[in-house]
Design a protein around this motif. Structure first.
Motif, PDB file in Angstrom:
ATOM      1  N   PRO A 148     -16.894  11.227  11.919  1.00 49.20           N
ATOM      2  CA  PRO A 148     -17.407  12.077  13.012  1.00 49.20           C
ATOM      3  C   PRO A 148     -16.505  11.968  14.239  1.00 49.20           C
ATOM      4  O   PRO A 148     -15.524  11.231  14.229  1.00 49.20           O
ATOM      5  N   TRP A 149     -16.883  12.667  15.301  1.00 49.59           N
ATOM      6  CA  TRP A 149     -16.015  12.696  16.480  1.00 49.59           C
ATOM      7  C   TRP A 149     -16.372  11.650  17.528  1.00 49.59           C
ATOM      8  O   TRP A 149     -15.605  11.407  18.443  1.00 49.59           O
ATOM      9  N   ASN A 150     -17.542  11.029  17.416  1.00 48.47           N
ATOM     10  CA  ASN A 150     -18.011  10.257  18.579  1.00 48.47           C
ATOM     11  C   ASN A 150     -17.367   8.880  18.739  1.00 48.47           C
ATOM     12  O   ASN A 150     -17.331   8.348  19.835  1.00 48.47           O
ATOM     13  N   ILE A 155     -14.841   4.208  14.069  1.00 55.12           N
ATOM     14  CA  ILE A 155     -15.441   4.548  12.775  1.00 55.12           C
ATOM     15  C   ILE A 155     -14.371   4.717  11.692  1.00 55.12           C
ATOM     16  O   ILE A 155     -14.479   4.108  10.621  1.00 55.12           O
ATOM     17  N   GLU A 176     -12.911  17.597  13.378  1.00 58.38           N
ATOM     18  CA  GLU A 176     -12.000  18.591  13.972  1.00 58.38           C
ATOM     19  C   GLU A 176     -11.869  18.448  15.486  1.00 58.38           C
ATOM     20  O   GLU A 176     -10.878  18.874  16.056  1.00 58.38           O
ATOM     21  N   GLY A 206     -14.297  20.806   7.910  1.00 59.80           N
ATOM     22  CA  GLY A 206     -15.206  20.191   6.949  1.00 59.80           C
ATOM     23  C   GLY A 206     -15.369  21.048   5.705  1.00 59.80           C
ATOM     24  O   GLY A 206     -15.415  20.546   4.584  1.00 59.80           O
ATOM     25  N   ARG A 207     -15.445  22.349   5.941  1.00 62.31           N
ATOM     26  CA  ARG A 207     -15.650  23.271   4.820  1.00 62.31           C
ATOM     27  C   ARG A 207     -14.504  23.253   3.826  1.00 62.31           C
ATOM     28  O   ARG A 207     -14.698  23.381   2.617  1.00 62.31           O
ATOM     29  N   VAL A 214     -15.095  15.809  -1.113  1.00 66.24           N
ATOM     30  CA  VAL A 214     -16.409  15.515  -1.674  1.00 66.24           C
ATOM     31  C   VAL A 214     -16.511  15.978  -3.134  1.00 66.24           C
ATOM     32  O   VAL A 214     -17.132  15.315  -3.971  1.00 66.24           O
ATOM     33  N   GLY A 226     -21.799  11.061   9.943  1.00 66.45           N
ATOM     34  CA  GLY A 226     -21.961  12.344  10.626  1.00 66.45           C
ATOM     35  C   GLY A 226     -23.420  12.719  10.668  1.00 66.45           C
ATOM     36  O   GLY A 226     -24.309  11.862  10.644  1.00 66.45           O
ATOM     37  N   GLN A 233     -25.451  17.464   2.256  1.00 71.85           N
ATOM     38  CA  GLN A 233     -24.519  18.214   1.387  1.00 71.85           C
ATOM     39  C   GLN A 233     -23.561  17.267   0.668  1.00 71.85           C
ATOM     40  O   GLN A 233     -23.269  17.441  -0.512  1.00 71.85           O
ATOM     41  N   GLU A 248     -23.738   7.385   6.630  1.00 67.81           N
ATOM     42  CA  GLU A 248     -24.311   6.890   7.894  1.00 67.81           C
ATOM     43  C   GLU A 248     -24.603   8.113   8.746  1.00 67.81           C
ATOM     44  O   GLU A 248     -23.690   8.883   9.049  1.00 67.81           O
TER      45      GLU A 248
HETATM   46  P1  NAP Z   1     -20.935  16.400  11.382  1.00 66.08           P
HETATM   47  O1  NAP Z   1     -20.899  17.728  11.992  1.00 66.08           O
HETATM   48  O2  NAP Z   1     -21.863  16.151  10.251  1.00 66.08           O
HETATM   49  O3  NAP Z   1     -19.441  16.095  10.936  1.00 66.08           O
HETATM   50  C1  NAP Z   1     -19.071  14.853  10.369  1.00 66.08           C
HETATM   51  C2  NAP Z   1     -17.837  15.063   9.522  1.00 66.08           C
HETATM   52  O4  NAP Z   1     -18.176  15.842   8.364  1.00 66.08           O
HETATM   53  C3  NAP Z   1     -16.724  15.830  10.228  1.00 66.08           C
HETATM   54  O5  NAP Z   1     -15.481  15.303   9.856  1.00 66.08           O
HETATM   55  C4  NAP Z   1     -16.921  17.236   9.671  1.00 66.08           C
HETATM   56  O6  NAP Z   1     -15.761  18.022   9.744  1.00 66.08           O
HETATM   57  C5  NAP Z   1     -17.271  16.930   8.240  1.00 66.08           C
HETATM   58  N1  NAP Z   1     -17.918  18.028   7.522  1.00 66.08           N
HETATM   59  C6  NAP Z   1     -18.565  19.106   8.022  1.00 66.08           C
HETATM   60  N2  NAP Z   1     -19.030  19.889   7.025  1.00 66.08           N
HETATM   61  C7  NAP Z   1     -18.669  19.296   5.872  1.00 66.08           C
HETATM   62  C8  NAP Z   1     -18.860  19.611   4.499  1.00 66.08           C
HETATM   63  N3  NAP Z   1     -19.527  20.701   4.116  1.00 66.08           N
HETATM   64  N4  NAP Z   1     -18.352  18.775   3.565  1.00 66.08           N
HETATM   65  C9  NAP Z   1     -17.697  17.659   3.929  1.00 66.08           C
HETATM   66  N5  NAP Z   1     -17.473  17.311   5.217  1.00 66.08           N
HETATM   67  C10 NAP Z   1     -17.955  18.113   6.180  1.00 66.08           C
HETATM   68  O7  NAP Z   1     -21.242  15.270  12.467  1.00 66.08           O
HETATM   69  P2  NAP Z   1     -20.562  15.095  13.910  1.00 66.08           P
HETATM   70  O8  NAP Z   1     -21.100  16.174  14.778  1.00 66.08           O
HETATM   71  O9  NAP Z   1     -19.084  14.933  13.787  1.00 66.08           O
HETATM   72  O10 NAP Z   1     -21.133  13.691  14.355  1.00 66.08           O
HETATM   73  C11 NAP Z   1     -22.368  13.552  14.986  1.00 66.08           C
HETATM   74  C12 NAP Z   1     -23.393  12.974  14.049  1.00 66.08           C
HETATM   75  O11 NAP Z   1     -22.892  11.762  13.492  1.00 66.08           O
HETATM   76  C13 NAP Z   1     -24.686  12.587  14.721  1.00 66.08           C
HETATM   77  O12 NAP Z   1     -25.777  13.017  13.952  1.00 66.08           O
HETATM   78  C14 NAP Z   1     -24.650  11.082  14.756  1.00 66.08           C
HETATM   79  O13 NAP Z   1     -25.876  10.435  14.778  1.00 66.08           O
HETATM   80  C15 NAP Z   1     -23.898  10.771  13.524  1.00 66.08           C
HETATM   81  N6  NAP Z   1     -23.292   9.438  13.602  1.00 66.08           N
HETATM   82  C16 NAP Z   1     -23.837   8.446  12.833  1.00 66.08           C
HETATM   83  C17 NAP Z   1     -23.330   7.171  12.877  1.00 66.08           C
HETATM   84  C18 NAP Z   1     -23.911   6.096  12.028  1.00 66.08           C
HETATM   85  O14 NAP Z   1     -23.209   5.160  11.723  1.00 66.08           O
HETATM   86  N7  NAP Z   1     -25.161   6.184  11.624  1.00 66.08           N
HETATM   87  C19 NAP Z   1     -22.247   6.883  13.701  1.00 66.08           C
HETATM   88  C20 NAP Z   1     -21.726   7.905  14.480  1.00 66.08           C
HETATM   89  C21 NAP Z   1     -22.249   9.189  14.406  1.00 66.08           C
HETATM   90  P3  NAP Z   1     -15.550  19.041  10.988  1.00 66.08           P
HETATM   91  O15 NAP Z   1     -15.446  18.239  12.196  1.00 66.08           O
HETATM   92  O16 NAP Z   1     -14.288  19.686  10.621  1.00 66.08           O
HETATM   93  O17 NAP Z   1     -16.731  19.955  10.970  1.00 66.08           O
END
Ligand code: NAP
Length: 478
Positions: A148-150, A155, A176, A206-207, A214, A226, A233, A248
């Protein structure tokens, strides 16, 4: 395009199919730079390279793996200020926190350099005569890393380091929003003497890139951090082909404040947990569950402390809270402010978009007084928005804390050992904090949650071996 902005595939820096500009959320007028984006085809090239490199890296000596990881960790630590600045520019985290995150990434590589040498097995006597049994850990193979980006350094580091330490090869896809951080980390890894193909970086969507990772039968394990929706998915696609998967995802972490708590400490825990890193942490304390006897006093002290928080440019001296990482995230945060008000929660402070000297995605931290059934108290917002819930005593506070689909982290502020011990045992979360903010964890112990927050083995610390290795039981008849 310069070498430095490319994807890294099979030991070479490659151009992508398109380019994109990485924004600086603190100042949209000065973007971070242009980076290449790969597509499905390029991801598949990287996956094939990783599969071909798997035997070479899988059988590399522990010394070689440890040396590579140690070198990566040392360089990250030596360059933590510069890397922290890049992170602050690209993701918007306030500079001191960003430098701290870079240092954490370095320490994670150092930790797993040691783990490469300490991978142990078991030797048991067989129940049958003349036979010896050895249980050993072996690499899983190709690991797909979707981040994810945060936490754009920490991570990826806590996924790449154990993957390589235990002899797996890697295809890494950063989010991204943060390609520069993904690239900077990969550039350091690329110079650590790994065989070509052992580590690959593919920036892209991601797509395209994420889904290719995946879905590919050559990827033996996928580690994903993420959102819940993407996680679902990833789960479906990996389950369909029987790959190992670790997810996670989100959190809606409670911080319980009891009447016997040190209120100054509790306020500090709430401020740090809810608002630092602009609330963009899966471990953020977004539900502040406060015992009725101290509710009003706590809210008034929290408001006072919130007034002293400085929202501003991530690189500016004195900034406590940087901008929101993207326009889309800011809009989501502001939409939840509207939802909270419409559902009858009382917005006592903040929650507004702020104009700053530089154009960016700024908002003031928001505090609501609400009820457990409000959406702002149930859904992950992922921004600087917290809701205070009033509880009639410890038992009710504990029930409220557990009344969520999530189970990442739970915190309690109390002076009572009895309540602290009870909470540690009964909080339905993977991590529990006593008199500490819910966000902010060590790098050498397990990280992860329960319920909707996580799936699969824990990350980090020695427990990481569960995911990044597969166990072999060998019987030898002498
Ligand atoms: P996200 O939108 O789910 O994206 C996470 C990653 O998945 C990105 O690299 C994204 O690529 C990719 N992705 C998107 N669609 C996909 C697909 N269909 N198949 C495979 N990969 C795909 O999450 P985010 O907005 O980056 O992060 C925020 C979320 O992360 C929050 O819900 C937060 O709680 C969670 N998080 C959890 C933890 C933990 O350890 N529990 C830690 C940090 C963050 P793109 O960027 O290119 O879309």
């Amino acid at each position: 395009m310069q070498n430095s902005f490319r994807n890294y595939i099979n030991g070479r820096w490659e151009t992508g199919v398109t380019t994109s500009t990485s924004e600086n959320p603190s100042d949209l007028a000065s973007p971070v730079g242009d980076y290449v984006r790969g597509d499905r085809e390029q991801a598949e090239l990287a996956i094939r390279a990783a599969a071909e490199a798997a035997p070479a890296w899988g059988f590399a000596t522990p010394q070689r793996r440890a040396d590579a990881l140690d070198q990566i960790g040392s360089e990250i630590l030596a360059r933590k200020d510069e890397l922290g600045e890049l992170l602050a520019r690209e993701e918007g985290k306030a500079l001191p926190e960003a430098i701290g995150e870079a240092a954490r990434a370095g320490n994670i590589f150092k930790f797993f350099a040691g783990e490469a040498l300490r991978t142990a097995g078991e030797k048991l006597a067989s129940v049958r005569p003349g036979i010896e049994v050895d249980v050993t850990r072996e690499p899983v193979g190709v690991v797909g890393i979707i981040a994810p980006w945060n936490f754009p350094f920490a991570i990826p580091a806590w996924k790449i380091a154990p993957a390589l330490a235990y002899g797996n090869t890697v295809v890494f896809k950063p989010a991204e929003l943060v390609p520069a951080c993904g690239w900077a980390l990969s550039e350091i890894v690329s110079r650590a003497g790994l065989p070509a193909g052992a580590f690959n970086l593919v920036n892209g969507s991601g797509r395209q890139v994420g889904q290719a990772i995946v879905e590919s039968r050559l990827v033996d394990a996928v580690t994903f951090t993420g959102s819940e929706s993407t996680g679902a998915q990833v789960m479906q696609a990996t389950a369909a082909r029987g790959a190992k998967v670790q997810l996670e995802m989100g959190g809606k972490n409670p911080l319980v404040v009891l009447a016997d708590a040190d209120l100054d400490q509790a306020v500090e825990c709430a401020v740090q947990g809810a608002f630092f890193s602009t609330g963009q942490r899966c471990t953020a304390s977004s539900r502040l569950i406060v015992e009725a006897a101290v509710h009003d006093k706590f809210v008034s002290r929290l408001r006072e402390r919130m007034r002293s928080l400085k929202v501003g440019h991530a690189l500016a001296r004195g900034t406590d809270i940087g901008p929101v990482a993207s326009r889309a995230q800011l809009e989501q945060n502001l939409a939840y402010i509207v939802i909270g008000r419409e559902e009858g929660a009382e917005l006592v402070m903040g929650g507004e978009e702020i104009k700053a000297p530089t154009p960016g995605h700024y908002m003031s931290p928001a505090l609501f007084l609400g009820k457990p059934e409000h959406r702002i108290a149930r859904e992950e917002i992922f921004g600087p928005v917290a809701v205070v819930l009033r509880a009639d005593g410890y038992e009710e506070a504990l029930a409220m804390a557990n009344d969520t689909r999530y189970g990442l982290c739970a915190g309690i502020c109390t002076g009572s050992l009895k309540h602290a011990m009870h909470f540690r045992r009964h909080a339905q979360a993977g991590m529990v904090m006593v008199n500490l903010p819910t966000a902010g964890v060590d790098y050498h112990v397990p990280f992860g949650g329960r319920k909707g927050s996580s799936h699969g083995p824990r990350e980090q610390g020695r427990h990481a071996a569960e995911f990044y290795t597969t166990v072999k039981t060998a019987y030898t008849h002498a």
